[in-house]
Design an enzyme around this catalytic site. Sequence first.
Site, PDB file in Angstrom:
ATOM      1  CG  HIS A 184      -3.429  -3.752   3.505  1.00 22.94           C
ATOM      2  ND1 HIS A 184      -2.375  -3.266   4.243  1.00 22.94           N
ATOM      3  CD2 HIS A 184      -4.047  -2.680   2.967  1.00 22.94           C
ATOM      4  CE1 HIS A 184      -2.369  -1.950   4.172  1.00 22.94           C
ATOM      5  NE2 HIS A 184      -3.363  -1.563   3.397  1.00 22.94           N
ATOM      6  CB  CYS A 205      -0.983  -0.037   1.154  1.00 22.79           C
ATOM      7  SG  CYS A 205      -2.345   1.134   0.973  1.00 22.79           S
ATOM      8  CD  GLU A 239      -1.044  -6.242   5.721  1.00 19.81           C
ATOM      9  OE1 GLU A 239      -1.286  -5.047   5.965  1.00 19.81           O
ATOM     10  OE2 GLU A 239      -0.669  -6.629   4.596  1.00 19.81           O
TER      11      GLU A 239
END
EC number: 6.3.5.2
Length: 184
Positions: free
Chosen positions: A161, A73, A163
């Site tokens: 993202h 990002c 994660e």
Amino acid sequence: MTRIVVIDLHGQFTHLERRALRDIGVDTEIVSAETPADEVDADGIVLSGGPDMDRVGNAPDYLDGDAPVLGICLGMQLIASELDGAVGSGNYGGYADVDVEIVDDEDPLVGSLAPETRVWASHADEVTELPEGFDRTATSDVCGIEAMADPDAGLYGVQWHPEVAHTERGEEVFENFVAICESA
């Protein structure tokens, strides 16, 4: 053991990036963006997400090292901005599920996700022009450049993202980045 350091750009998910790496067996820690790049010894660098470009500290210096870099990002936007690409406001702000098309199935970071994957992303800001030497590796209806790569320079970025649990194959992105770091 492979060591990957997460440079904290003050994002709300930075701790999840570290955890994702730790969970796949990587020696990892979060390091302040104020830490000089020459004080960090790592096989790879993750530039975390974050709220704005004004708080990136010494993070641009990590682009000049020998270790591969993954920008997530804001981290991807930082790479583009520092290397004479362009970053601008996206047409869609806030976080949302996005269907991403992988346009380069040979890319070592996201190619294994082809032909498409579902991700969690924010598009308040996004890369609008690739830096020289980079290829667009993923796109969506929301964002023209969802991922980019310059494998020769060891620099990679994803707008989304990997994660967070909402990203379908996020762990695979981290596993691919570990493989890149181990072969560098």
